[in-house]
Write a protein that holds these residues in place. Structure first.
Motif, short mmCIF file in Angstrom:
data_model
loop_
_atom_site.label_atom_id
_atom_site.label_comp_id
_atom_site.label_asym_id
_atom_site.label_seq_id
_atom_site.Cartn_x
_atom_site.Cartn_y
_atom_site.Cartn_z
N SER A 84 24.37 38.06 75.88
CA SER A 84 24.10 39.49 75.84
C SER A 84 25.25 40.30 76.43
N LEU A 85 25.72 39.90 77.61
CA LEU A 85 26.80 40.62 78.29
C LEU A 85 28.11 40.55 77.50
N LEU A 86 28.41 39.38 76.96
CA LEU A 86 29.66 39.22 76.20
C LEU A 86 29.66 40.07 74.93
N LEU A 87 28.55 40.06 74.19
CA LEU A 87 28.47 40.86 72.96
C LEU A 87 28.55 42.35 73.24
N ALA A 88 27.86 42.80 74.29
CA ALA A 88 27.89 44.22 74.64
C ALA A 88 29.30 44.67 75.00
N SER A 89 30.04 43.80 75.69
CA SER A 89 31.42 44.13 76.09
C SER A 89 32.33 44.23 74.87
N ASN A 92 31.71 47.36 72.99
CA ASN A 92 32.24 48.55 73.65
C ASN A 92 33.70 48.78 73.27
N ILE A 93 34.42 47.68 73.07
CA ILE A 93 35.82 47.79 72.61
C ILE A 93 35.85 48.42 71.21
N LEU A 94 34.90 48.05 70.36
CA LEU A 94 34.84 48.64 69.01
C LEU A 94 34.46 50.12 69.06
N VAL A 95 33.58 50.50 70.00
CA VAL A 95 33.19 51.91 70.13
C VAL A 95 34.41 52.78 70.38
N LYS A 102 28.92 59.38 63.67
CA LYS A 102 27.94 58.49 63.05
C LYS A 102 28.28 57.02 63.30
N THR A 103 29.55 56.69 63.21
CA THR A 103 29.98 55.31 63.50
C THR A 103 29.71 54.96 64.94
N MET A 104 29.98 55.90 65.83
CA MET A 104 29.73 55.68 67.24
C MET A 104 28.24 55.39 67.50
N ILE A 105 27.38 56.18 66.88
CA ILE A 105 25.94 56.00 67.06
C ILE A 105 25.51 54.62 66.55
N PHE A 106 26.04 54.22 65.39
CA PHE A 106 25.70 52.90 64.83
C PHE A 106 26.11 51.78 65.80
N LEU A 107 27.31 51.87 66.35
CA LEU A 107 27.78 50.85 67.28
C LEU A 107 26.98 50.87 68.58
N ARG A 108 26.56 52.07 69.02
CA ARG A 108 25.76 52.16 70.23
C ARG A 108 24.37 51.52 70.03
N TRP A 166 38.94 59.91 75.61
CA TRP A 166 37.70 59.14 75.75
C TRP A 166 37.83 57.78 75.09
N ASN A 167 38.68 57.68 74.05
CA ASN A 167 38.88 56.40 73.37
C ASN A 167 39.50 55.37 74.31
N ILE A 168 40.55 55.80 75.02
CA ILE A 168 41.20 54.90 75.99
C ILE A 168 40.22 54.52 77.09
N ALA A 169 39.45 55.49 77.55
CA ALA A 169 38.49 55.26 78.63
C ALA A 169 37.46 54.19 78.25
N ILE A 170 36.89 54.31 77.04
CA ILE A 170 35.89 53.36 76.58
C ILE A 170 36.50 51.97 76.37
N LEU A 171 37.75 51.94 75.90
CA LEU A 171 38.44 50.66 75.69
C LEU A 171 38.65 49.93 77.01
N VAL A 172 39.13 50.63 78.02
CA VAL A 172 39.35 50.02 79.34
C VAL A 172 38.05 49.48 79.91
N LEU A 173 36.97 50.26 79.77
CA LEU A 173 35.66 49.80 80.26
C LEU A 173 35.23 48.53 79.54
N GLY A 174 35.48 48.44 78.24
CA GLY A 174 35.11 47.26 77.48
C GLY A 174 35.85 46.01 77.95
N LEU A 175 37.14 46.15 78.22
CA LEU A 175 37.94 45.02 78.71
C LEU A 175 37.50 44.58 80.10
#
Length: 378
Positions: A84-89, A92-95, A102-108, A166-175
């Motif tokens: 679960s944790l690995l897939l969510a992470s 988040n990189i894809l988000v 719409k794409t963001m909502i689908f990924l969320r 926000w794109n960079i921010a979400i990417l860093v959080l995913g990593l």
């Protein structure tokens, strides 16, 4: 049964692993919260529509948790939580690369489904593995970790958004989340009290039915619905009044205000310990009074009073959630603990989605006073 006792090496490993799992889950789940004004402006949508980045993820998480318990009972607690944790992470990189809302909502939504494997199973794992006399204490730590995770996600994302995007921010959080997830998988002790069950709809229906028949559990489910609902409603939209007169705070400053929300996490550990001395009914009453008083204080134009209100509100919520989540494991049947935990969290996150979303409507119609009216009225 061989339970994990307080102070042992296994207890410390469980403590650290659950802390990391909570940080990953709740950092990812609530990281868009401080970005709602940003999404509203960039995508030219209303605040309530922008808040769907939170609501859709929590709805997907809540519904999925009802079914993930079937697999955890058949495949094991640790395996489901780790995946679960690995897939969510990874999601988040894809988000971070979402080309549109719409794409963001689908990924969320996919993230919500992926994350469902951690919260309900974590509560079940703890109730099975930790000594019953220490369950209130460890549940307080788990809830405190969720608050810390929400804080890390919000502050990291809001700060990096101010400096980059926000794109960079979400990417860093995913990593960051991916690294924490790998450590969780390696460090969490294997279950010793887990009893494998057959993968069948009959087992699932029996467990759900049993967990819906206890009146005491229904009251706790309802409390979870209200607790997270009003909590998310307040913190979803607090950025709007804070960015205007008389505060005029920047995105970074608003993000760092969540450190005062984190200051309230002490209450989850404190109230978890107090369950060993006082009745949970009395403690829950204290928690609700704290939350209501704190919400009313956010109506002040004085920033210091508002901050104290945020701390008090967060303290009341986290104390209440700590009490309720530990209560579920204590009064549910041994064979249906996972299902009872899932139902509690179903109501919990449904409250987050419905009340949190409706807060945007009250904000549009009546301003910040309307949001507080909604919270107090519930």
């Amino acid at each position: 049964m061989q339970h994990i006792e307080f102070g042992t090496r296994a207890y410390r490993r469980t403590f650290l692993s659950m802390l990391l799992g909570s940080i990953v889950t709740f950092a990812i789940l609530y990281s868009p919260q401080t970005l709602i004004p940003t999404f509203s402006k960039q995508f030219n949508i209303s605040p309530s529509t922008a808040s769907l980045t939170i609501s859709f993820a929590t709805v997907a998480l809540a519904i999925s948790m009802l079914f993930i318990t079937v697999f955890s009972n058949a495949w094991g607690r640790k395996k489901i939580m780790g995946i679960s944790l690995l897939l969510a992470s990874l999601l988040n990189i894809l988000v971070a690369f979402s080309p549109n809302f719409k794409t963001m909502i689908f990924l969320r939504i996919l993230q919500g489904i992926a994350m469902s494997g951690f919260p309900a199973i974590a509560m079940t794992y703890l109730s099975e593995e930790i000594s019953p006399k220490h369950i209130g204490r460890i549940m307080g730590i788990y809830v405190g970790g969720s608050a810390f995770g929400g804080f890390v996600g919000r502050v990291l994302v809001s700060t990096l958004t101010d400096f980059f995007s926000w794109n960079i921010a979400i990417l860093v959080l995913g990593l960051f989340s991916l690294i924490c997830s790998l450590f969780f998988w390696i460090y969490l002790p294997e279950s010793k009290n887990f009893r494998k069950a057959n993968l069948s709809f009959a087992n699932w229906a029996s467990g759900i039915s049993s967990s819906l028949k206890k009146t005491n559990l229904l009251y706790i489910y309802g409390m979870g619905f209200l607790l997270l609902g009003v909590y998310v409603a307040l913190f979803n939209y607090i950025g709007f009044p804070l960015s205007k007169r008389p505060y005029h705070l920047s995105q970074t400053a608003i993000g760092f205000l969540f450190i005062f929300q984190l200051a309230g996490s002490w209450s989850s550990y404190l109230f978890g310990n107090l369950t060993e001395r006082y009745s949970r009914t009395r403690l829950m009453s204290w928690a609700i009074i704290m939350a209501l008083a704190g919400s009313l204080m956010t109506l002040s134009n004085n920033i210091f009073i508002l901050i104290i209100g945020l701390i008090l509100f967060a303290s009341g919520f986290l104390a209440g959630h700590s009490i309720a989540s530990g209560w579920v494991g204590l009064i549910s049947n041994s064979y249906s603990k996972a299902y009872a935990s899932s139902l509690y969290l179903l109501f919990y996150y449904t409250g987050s989605s419905l009340i949190g979303w409706s807060g945007g409507i009250f904000l549009n119609l009546f301003g910040w006073n309307g949001v507080i009216f909604l919270i107090v009225d519930f």
